[in-house]
Scaffold this motif. Structure first.
Motif, PDB file in Angstrom:
ATOM      1  N   GLU A   5     -17.548  25.941 -32.310  1.00 14.88           N
ATOM      2  CA  GLU A   5     -18.532  25.671 -33.348  1.00 14.88           C
ATOM      3  C   GLU A   5     -18.035  24.656 -34.373  1.00 14.88           C
ATOM      4  OE1 GLU A   5     -17.717  28.990 -32.447  1.00 14.88           O
ATOM      5  OE2 GLU A   5     -19.408  28.944 -31.053  1.00 14.88           O
ATOM      6  N   SER A   6     -16.790  24.233 -34.251  1.00 17.44           N
ATOM      7  CA  SER A   6     -16.246  23.237 -35.177  1.00 17.44           C
ATOM      8  C   SER A   6     -16.961  21.904 -34.975  1.00 17.44           C
ATOM      9  CB  SER A   6     -14.744  23.050 -34.939  1.00 17.44           C
ATOM     10  OG  SER A   6     -14.045  24.247 -35.190  1.00 17.44           O
ATOM     11  N   VAL A   7     -17.233  21.220 -36.076  1.00 16.53           N
ATOM     12  CA  VAL A   7     -17.895  19.916 -36.027  1.00 16.53           C
ATOM     13  C   VAL A   7     -16.845  18.848 -35.729  1.00 16.53           C
ATOM     14  CG1 VAL A   7     -19.223  18.234 -37.380  1.00 16.53           C
ATOM     15  CG2 VAL A   7     -19.710  20.684 -37.584  1.00 16.53           C
ATOM     16  N   ILE A  40     -18.205  20.859 -31.150  1.00 18.13           N
ATOM     17  CA  ILE A  40     -17.481  20.621 -29.899  1.00 18.13           C
ATOM     18  C   ILE A  40     -18.308  21.135 -28.728  1.00 18.13           C
ATOM     19  CG2 ILE A  40     -15.443  21.296 -28.575  1.00 18.13           C
ATOM     20  CD1 ILE A  40     -13.882  21.219 -31.252  1.00 18.13           C
ATOM     21  N   GLU A  41     -18.917  22.298 -28.891  1.00 20.20           N
ATOM     22  CA  GLU A  41     -19.706  22.882 -27.806  1.00 20.20           C
ATOM     23  C   GLU A  41     -20.900  21.991 -27.442  1.00 20.20           C
ATOM     24  OE1 GLU A  41     -21.053  27.276 -26.515  1.00 20.20           O
ATOM     25  OE2 GLU A  41     -21.521  26.750 -28.581  1.00 20.20           O
ATOM     26  N   GLU A  42     -21.599  21.465 -28.452  1.00 18.29           N
ATOM     27  CA  GLU A  42     -22.750  20.590 -28.198  1.00 18.29           C
ATOM     28  C   GLU A  42     -22.321  19.325 -27.453  1.00 18.29           C
ATOM     29  OE1 GLU A  42     -25.507  21.709 -32.077  1.00 18.29           O
ATOM     30  OE2 GLU A  42     -23.963  20.161 -32.274  1.00 18.29           O
ATOM     31  N   ALA A  43     -21.236  18.725 -27.901  1.00 22.34           N
ATOM     32  CA  ALA A  43     -20.763  17.497 -27.264  1.00 22.34           C
ATOM     33  C   ALA A  43     -20.310  17.758 -25.833  1.00 22.34           C
ATOM     34  CB  ALA A  43     -19.627  16.891 -28.079  1.00 22.34           C
ATOM     35  N   CYS A  44     -19.664  18.877 -25.612  1.00 20.68           N
ATOM     36  CA  CYS A  44     -19.208  19.207 -24.260  1.00 20.68           C
ATOM     37  C   CYS A  44     -20.394  19.426 -23.326  1.00 20.68           C
ATOM     38  CB  CYS A  44     -18.294  20.423 -24.275  1.00 20.68           C
ATOM     39  SG  CYS A  44     -16.634  20.046 -24.865  1.00 20.68           S
ATOM     40  N   MET A  45     -21.463  20.027 -23.833  1.00 18.58           N
ATOM     41  CA  MET A  45     -22.652  20.220 -22.997  1.00 18.58           C
ATOM     42  C   MET A  45     -23.230  18.869 -22.576  1.00 18.58           C
ATOM     43  SD  MET A  45     -24.808  23.521 -24.332  1.00 18.58           S
ATOM     44  CE  MET A  45     -24.925  23.038 -26.041  1.00 18.58           C
ATOM     45  N   VAL A  46     -23.302  17.929 -23.515  1.00 17.98           N
ATOM     46  CA  VAL A  46     -23.848  16.604 -23.230  1.00 17.98           C
ATOM     47  C   VAL A  46     -22.977  15.859 -22.213  1.00 17.98           C
ATOM     48  CG1 VAL A  46     -24.293  14.335 -24.246  1.00 17.98           C
ATOM     49  CG2 VAL A  46     -25.029  16.392 -25.440  1.00 17.98           C
ATOM     50  N   VAL A  55     -11.078  23.048 -26.662  1.00 17.95           N
ATOM     51  CA  VAL A  55     -10.657  23.770 -27.863  1.00 17.95           C
ATOM     52  C   VAL A  55      -9.197  24.223 -27.719  1.00 17.95           C
ATOM     53  CG1 VAL A  55     -11.009  25.903 -29.177  1.00 17.95           C
ATOM     54  CG2 VAL A  55     -12.959  24.445 -28.609  1.00 17.95           C
ATOM     55  N   LYS A  56      -8.844  24.705 -26.550  1.00 14.23           N
ATOM     56  CA  LYS A  56      -7.454  25.123 -26.322  1.00 14.23           C
ATOM     57  C   LYS A  56      -6.500  23.947 -26.472  1.00 14.23           C
ATOM     58  CE  LYS A  56      -4.281  27.379 -23.089  1.00 14.23           C
ATOM     59  NZ  LYS A  56      -3.190  26.884 -23.869  1.00 14.23           N
TER      60      LYS A  56
END
Length: 64
Positions: A5-7, A40-46, A55-56
């Motif tokens: 969830e980090s921007v 990070i999650e949004e960008a990874c989905m795209v 993240v790790k």
């Protein structure tokens, strides 16, 4: 600690040395306004990348 969830912009502002980790996942638009506001999650989905793996890597890198 960085989470999915980090921007991205906040992560890069605090830890600029993590930029190559984003680039290695195919996120080559780190300077564009949209990407800086994405999580990070949004960008990874795209980009079809694994958010947990990124993240790790980021947390491992900032931990030294």
């Amino acid at each position: 600690m960085i989470t999915k969830e980090s921007v991205i912009g906040d992560v890069l502002d605090s830890y600029p040395d993590t930029a190559p980790l984003f680039l290695s996942m195919g996120m080559h638009c780190l300077g564009c306004p949209a990407s800086r506001g994405e999580t990070i999650e949004e960008a990874c989905m795209v980009h079809g990348a694994d958010a947990d793996a990124l993240v790790k890597k980021i947390n491992d890198a900032i931990a030294g």
